[in-house]
Design an enzyme around this catalytic site. Structure first.
Site, PDB file in Angstrom:
ATOM      1  CE1 TYR A 220      -4.289  -2.186   4.797  1.00  0.00           C
ATOM      2  CE2 TYR A 220      -3.316  -0.032   4.422  1.00  0.00           C
ATOM      3  CZ  TYR A 220      -3.911  -1.179   3.930  1.00  0.00           C
ATOM      4  OH  TYR A 220      -4.120  -1.316   2.576  1.00  0.00           O
TER       5      TYR A 220
ATOM      6  CB  SER B 178      -0.849  -0.003   1.275  1.00  0.00           C
ATOM      7  OG  SER B 178      -1.458   1.251   1.484  1.00  0.00           O
TER       8      SER B 178
HETATM    9  N1  LIG Z   1      -8.550   0.420  -1.773  1.00  0.00           N
HETATM   10  C1  LIG Z   1      -7.477   1.088  -1.391  1.00  0.00           C
HETATM   11  O1  LIG Z   1      -7.525   2.323  -1.209  1.00  0.00           O
HETATM   12  C2  LIG Z   1      -6.174   0.362  -1.181  1.00  0.00           C
HETATM   13  C3  LIG Z   1      -5.014   1.141  -1.014  1.00  0.00           C
HETATM   14  C4  LIG Z   1      -3.793   0.506  -0.811  1.00  0.00           C
HETATM   15  C5  LIG Z   1      -3.726  -0.889  -0.781  1.00  0.00           C
HETATM   16  N2  LIG Z   1      -4.863  -1.615  -0.939  1.00  0.00           N
HETATM   17  C6  LIG Z   1      -4.727  -3.079  -0.877  1.00  0.00           C
HETATM   18  O2  LIG Z   1      -5.290  -3.673  -2.034  1.00  0.00           O
HETATM   19  C7  LIG Z   1      -5.691  -5.000  -1.732  1.00  0.00           C
HETATM   20  C8  LIG Z   1      -7.102  -5.226  -2.250  1.00  0.00           C
HETATM   21  O3  LIG Z   1      -8.004  -4.424  -1.491  1.00  0.00           O
HETATM   22  P1  LIG Z   1      -9.288  -3.707  -2.133  1.00  0.00           P
HETATM   23  O4  LIG Z   1      -9.089  -2.263  -1.986  1.00  0.00           O
HETATM   24  O5  LIG Z   1      -9.587  -4.286  -3.440  1.00  0.00           O
HETATM   25  O6  LIG Z   1     -10.386  -4.111  -1.023  1.00  0.00           O
HETATM   26  P2  LIG Z   1     -11.721  -4.952  -1.112  1.00  0.00           P
HETATM   27  O7  LIG Z   1     -12.258  -4.992   0.282  1.00  0.00           O
HETATM   28  O8  LIG Z   1     -12.611  -4.430  -2.179  1.00  0.00           O
HETATM   29  O9  LIG Z   1     -11.208  -6.410  -1.546  1.00  0.00           O
HETATM   30  C9  LIG Z   1     -10.441  -7.216  -0.672  1.00  0.00           C
HETATM   31  C10 LIG Z   1     -10.853  -8.664  -0.839  1.00  0.00           C
HETATM   32  O10 LIG Z   1     -10.064  -9.467   0.053  1.00  0.00           O
HETATM   33  C11 LIG Z   1     -10.912 -10.440   0.628  1.00  0.00           C
HETATM   34  N3  LIG Z   1     -10.384 -10.954   1.891  1.00  0.00           N
HETATM   35  C12 LIG Z   1     -10.422 -10.351   3.113  1.00  0.00           C
HETATM   36  N4  LIG Z   1      -9.883 -11.164   4.028  1.00  0.00           N
HETATM   37  C13 LIG Z   1      -9.493 -12.284   3.382  1.00  0.00           C
HETATM   38  C14 LIG Z   1      -8.868 -13.487   3.789  1.00  0.00           C
HETATM   39  N5  LIG Z   1      -8.536 -13.708   5.088  1.00  0.00           N
HETATM   40  N6  LIG Z   1      -8.596 -14.427   2.852  1.00  0.00           N
HETATM   41  C15 LIG Z   1      -8.945 -14.238   1.563  1.00  0.00           C
HETATM   42  N7  LIG Z   1      -9.561 -13.128   1.112  1.00  0.00           N
HETATM   43  C16 LIG Z   1      -9.817 -12.161   2.019  1.00  0.00           C
HETATM   44  C17 LIG Z   1     -12.240  -9.730   0.812  1.00  0.00           C
HETATM   45  O11 LIG Z   1     -13.315 -10.660   0.978  1.00  0.00           O
HETATM   46  C18 LIG Z   1     -12.326  -8.910  -0.457  1.00  0.00           C
HETATM   47  O12 LIG Z   1     -12.983  -9.614  -1.481  1.00  0.00           O
HETATM   48  C19 LIG Z   1      -5.551  -5.156  -0.214  1.00  0.00           C
HETATM   49  O13 LIG Z   1      -4.340  -5.834   0.076  1.00  0.00           O
HETATM   50  C20 LIG Z   1      -5.486  -3.720   0.269  1.00  0.00           C
HETATM   51  O14 LIG Z   1      -4.801  -3.599   1.498  1.00  0.00           O
HETATM   52  C21 LIG Z   1      -6.079  -1.034  -1.140  1.00  0.00           C
END
Ligand SMILES: NC(=O)c1ccc[n+]([C@@H]2O[C@H](COP(=O)([O-])OP(=O)(O)OC[C@H]3O[C@@H](n4cnc5c(N)ncnc54)[C@H](O)[C@@H]3O)[C@@H](O)[C@H]2O)c1
Length: 278
Positions: free
Chosen positions: A154, A141
Site C-alpha cells: 500500500y 494517503s
Molecule cells: N479510510 C482511510 O483511512 C483512508 C486513509 C488514507 C487514504 N484512503 C484512500 O481513500 C480512498 C477511498 O477509500 P475509502 O476509505 O473511502 O474506502 P472504501 O472501501 O469505503 O471505498 C473505496 C471504494 O473503491 C471501490 N473500488 C475498489 N476497487 C475498485 C476498482 N478496481 N475499481 C473501481 N472501484 C474500486 C470500492 O468498491 C469502494 O466503493 C482510497 O484510495 C483509499 O486508499 C483511505
C-alpha cells in the site's frame, strides 16, 4: 474552482466511503455527477442519495485497474455530459501484509487499483480537464508520506500516486496547461476500507480491523468537505485529519528518523511469519 454549481464532477470508487461522501457533497452543491465503482449495489445507493436533481447524476460500473475501460469511460462521460471539470481518482483498496507473507498477486492487486487506477484516470481525463480548465484530484494517503510496517504494498502504491501527481502538476504548470492538481493525503478515516482489505498472513487481522473501526473518529463526510475546500483553494497537497498533519510534520522535522516515534506508538502489530515470499 470555488463554485461547483453545474460543474461536471467525475468520482471513482464512489460506492462507499470518501467517494460516496464526495458525491453527496458535490450533488448538494449543485454539481453534475459521473460516479463509478466496481460495486454495483454501493453505486446504486450513492446515486440514490445524490439524485435530488433529475438526470444530473449518472452511475457507471468501472474497474479503474482496467485501462481500456477507463479510456472508454472518459469518452462516455464526454458523450453524456459534454465535458469534465473535476476528476477525483479516489477508488482504492488496502493490503495488510508483511513483505515476506504478502502474495505476489496481492501486491499486484494493490498496485493495479491504487496506482495504475490513478494513472489511467489521469491520462484518460486530462484532455477533457484541459479543455474545461478543470481540476484533477488524486487520492494518496498519509501512507504516501511515511512508511509503516505491514503496509509495504500500500505504501508503494500511495508513494507512487504522490510522485506521479506532483510530477504531473509541475509538467502542466511548465507547459502552461490551466489544470489545477491536488494530491490528497487522508489520515485514518472511518470507511469500509479495512472491511475490504486483503490481509495475507496477519494473524490478528480481525482485532486490527475492530480497533480501526472503534478508534477512528474522522468521518468520510469530513474528508469530503476538506477535499473540496482544498480544491477551492487550489492546494497542491490536501491533508485530512490530525494524524495526517502530525505525520507530515514528523517526516519534515525528522527526515529519515521519523519511523522511530511513529513505530513507537505500536498501532500496527508486526506479525510476519518470516516465510519466503510465495
Ligand atoms: N479510510 C482511510 O483511512 C483512508 C486513509 C488514507 C487514504 N484512503 C484512500 O481513500 C480512498 C477511498 O477509500 P475509502 O476509505 O473511502 O474506502 P472504501 O472501501 O469505503 O471505498 C473505496 C471504494 O473503491 C471501490 N473500488 C475498489 N476497487 C475498485 C476498482 N478496481 N475499481 C473501481 N472501484 C474500486 C470500492 O468498491 C469502494 O466503493 C482510497 O484510495 C483509499 O486508499 C483511505
Amino acid at each position: 474552482m470555488r463554485d461547483f454549481t453545474d460543474r461536471v464532477a467525475v468520482v471513482t470508487g464512489a460506492g462507499s466511503g470518501i467517494g460516496r461522501a464526495l458525491a453527496v457533497e458535490l450533488a448538494a452543491r449543485g454539481a453534475r455527477l459521473a460516479v463509478s465503482d466496481v460495486d454495483d449495489e454501493g453505486l446504486r445507493e450513492t446515486v440514490r442519495r445524490c439524485a435530488g436533481r433529475d438526470g444530473q447524476v449518472r452511475g457507471y460500473r468501472l474497474d479503474v485497474s482496467d485501462r481500456a475501460a477507463v479510456l472508454a469511460h472518459a469518452e462516455r462521460v464526454e458523450g453524456d455530459f459534454g465535458c469534465a471539470d473535476l476528476v477525483v481518482n479516489n477508488a482504492g483498496v488496502t493490503l495488510l501484509a508483511s513483505v515476506s507473507d504478502g502474495t505476489w498477486e496481492d501486491l499486484e492487486w494493490v498496485m493495479n487499483v491504487d496506482f495504475w487506477g490513478v494513472v489511467h484516470g489521469t491520462r484518460a481525463f486530462l484532455p477533457l480537464l484541459t479543455a474545461s480548465r478543470g481540476h484533477l484530484v488524486n487520492v494518496s494517503s498519509v501512507l504516501g508520506l511515511a512508511g509503516a510496517p505491514m503496509q509495504s504494498g500500500y505504501n508503494a502504491a500511495k508513494f507512487a500516486v504522490r510522485g506521479f501527481t506532483e510530477a504531473v502538476a509541475q509538467e502542466l504548470r511548465a507547459d502552461g496547461v490551466p489544470v489545477g492538481v491536488s494530491c490528497v493525503h487522508p489520515g485514518r478515516i472511518r470507511t469500509n476500507i479495512m472491511r475490504n482489505a486483503r490481509n495475507d498472513g496477519l494473524r490478528d487481522y480481525q482485532a486490527v480491523r475492530e480497533h480501526f473501526e472503534r478508534s477512528v473518529d474522522v468521518t468520510a463526510e469530513h474528508a469530503a468537505r476538506a477535499i473540496l475546500r482544498g480544491v477551492a483553494r487550489n492546494r497542491a497537497r490536501i491533508l485530512v485529519g490530525a494524524d495526517a498533519y502530525r505525520t507530515e510534520i514528523l517526516t519534515r522535522l525528522l527526515g529519515p528518523w521519523y519511523p522511530r516515534p511513529a513505530a513507537g506508538r505500536g498501532r500496527r502489530p508486526v506479525t510476519s511469519t518470516g516465510r519466503r515470499p510465495r
